[in-house]
Scaffold this motif. Sequence first.
Motif, mmCIF file in Angstrom:
data_model
loop_
_atom_site.group_PDB
_atom_site.id
_atom_site.type_symbol
_atom_site.label_atom_id
_atom_site.label_comp_id
_atom_site.label_asym_id
_atom_site.label_seq_id
_atom_site.Cartn_x
_atom_site.Cartn_y
_atom_site.Cartn_z
ATOM 1 N N PRO A 253 20.798 4.233 -0.782
ATOM 2 C CA PRO A 253 21.110 4.824 -2.078
ATOM 3 C C PRO A 253 21.230 3.768 -3.177
ATOM 4 C CG PRO A 253 23.035 4.893 -0.641
ATOM 5 C CD PRO A 253 21.926 4.279 0.148
ATOM 6 N N ALA A 254 20.928 4.204 -4.401
ATOM 7 C CA ALA A 254 21.038 3.320 -5.568
ATOM 8 C C ALA A 254 21.318 4.159 -6.808
ATOM 9 C CB ALA A 254 19.737 2.545 -5.762
ATOM 10 N N GLU A 255 21.919 3.524 -7.796
ATOM 11 C CA GLU A 255 22.040 4.171 -9.091
ATOM 12 C C GLU A 255 20.643 4.310 -9.669
ATOM 13 O OE1 GLU A 255 24.877 2.186 -11.586
ATOM 14 O OE2 GLU A 255 26.331 2.033 -9.944
ATOM 15 N N THR B 227 16.709 12.433 -4.950
ATOM 16 C CA THR B 227 17.922 12.291 -5.739
ATOM 17 C C THR B 227 18.994 13.262 -5.249
ATOM 18 O OG1 THR B 227 17.128 13.844 -7.407
ATOM 19 C CG2 THR B 227 16.707 11.506 -7.800
ATOM 20 N N PRO C 130 18.788 -0.787 -4.711
ATOM 21 C CA PRO C 130 19.882 -0.417 -3.801
ATOM 22 C C PRO C 130 20.800 -1.614 -3.550
ATOM 23 C CG PRO C 130 17.793 0.424 -2.973
ATOM 24 C CD PRO C 130 17.470 -0.496 -4.138
ATOM 25 N N ARG D 155 22.429 9.679 -7.464
ATOM 26 C CA ARG D 155 21.910 8.578 -6.651
ATOM 27 C C ARG D 155 20.440 8.836 -6.333
ATOM 28 N NH1 ARG D 155 25.546 6.538 -8.454
ATOM 29 N NH2 ARG D 155 27.382 5.644 -7.472
ATOM 30 N N GLU D 156 19.664 7.768 -6.411
ATOM 31 C CA GLU D 156 18.288 7.779 -5.934
ATOM 32 C C GLU D 156 18.329 7.184 -4.537
ATOM 33 O OE1 GLU D 156 15.918 7.094 -10.140
ATOM 34 O OE2 GLU D 156 16.163 5.397 -8.779
ATOM 35 N N ASN D 157 17.808 7.897 -3.572
ATOM 36 C CA ASN D 157 17.851 7.466 -2.184
ATOM 37 C C ASN D 157 16.458 7.037 -1.756
ATOM 38 O OD1 ASN D 157 20.734 8.196 -1.356
ATOM 39 N ND2 ASN D 157 20.009 10.003 -2.432
ATOM 40 N N ARG E 34 31.881 -1.227 -4.293
ATOM 41 C CA ARG E 34 31.586 -0.220 -3.276
ATOM 42 C C ARG E 34 32.261 -0.512 -1.931
ATOM 43 N NH1 ARG E 34 27.545 2.782 -5.500
ATOM 44 N NH2 ARG E 34 26.343 1.742 -7.105
ATOM 45 N N LEU F 25 26.434 13.445 -6.625
ATOM 46 C CA LEU F 25 27.676 13.270 -5.867
ATOM 47 C C LEU F 25 28.762 14.191 -6.408
ATOM 48 C CD1 LEU F 25 27.732 9.364 -5.657
ATOM 49 C CD2 LEU F 25 26.604 11.004 -4.133
#
Length: 152
Positions: free
Chosen positions: A86-88, A60, A93, A69-71, A126, A63
């Motif tokens: 990356p994803a919320e 995580t 993702p 973000r969870e990567n 995005r 930003l």
Amino acid sequence: MPSQNDAPRIASAAREIAATAERVFELIADPAQHPRWDGNDNLAAAAPGQRVRAVGAVFTMTLTTGAVRENHVVEFAEGRLVAWRPAEPGKEPPGHLWRWEVQVLDPARTHVVHTYDWTRLTDENRMRRARATTADRLRASLDRLADIAERP
């Protein structure tokens, strides 16, 4: 004239760093180090202890906007390659990918390639940010990474 939708969806930059591949890769594989050399000025913080070691790992990052973000690590080869999507938190993702490739040139020099690939990005919210992530921004990350890695 091509539209913005026809623009390339992969940005990449490369450079030689006067440091060992091991040192360079450790800076890349440890998310807590990323805000130190982020050329996009997008990363604020990551908790220590999240060093990437395998595909399937998730780290995580907070930003600069305060969002988290969870990567999701999707490519990994110790000492040579790491890539993530990356994803919320708790979501899939949306399709963009960050990749770092490290190649030994000799014991004191390393070739590094940094790539941002948004060919699979579908989230319209995005797209503006994705278009702004140019090779120059990736090069800024590489230059900052080199400044840190090359210090004694």
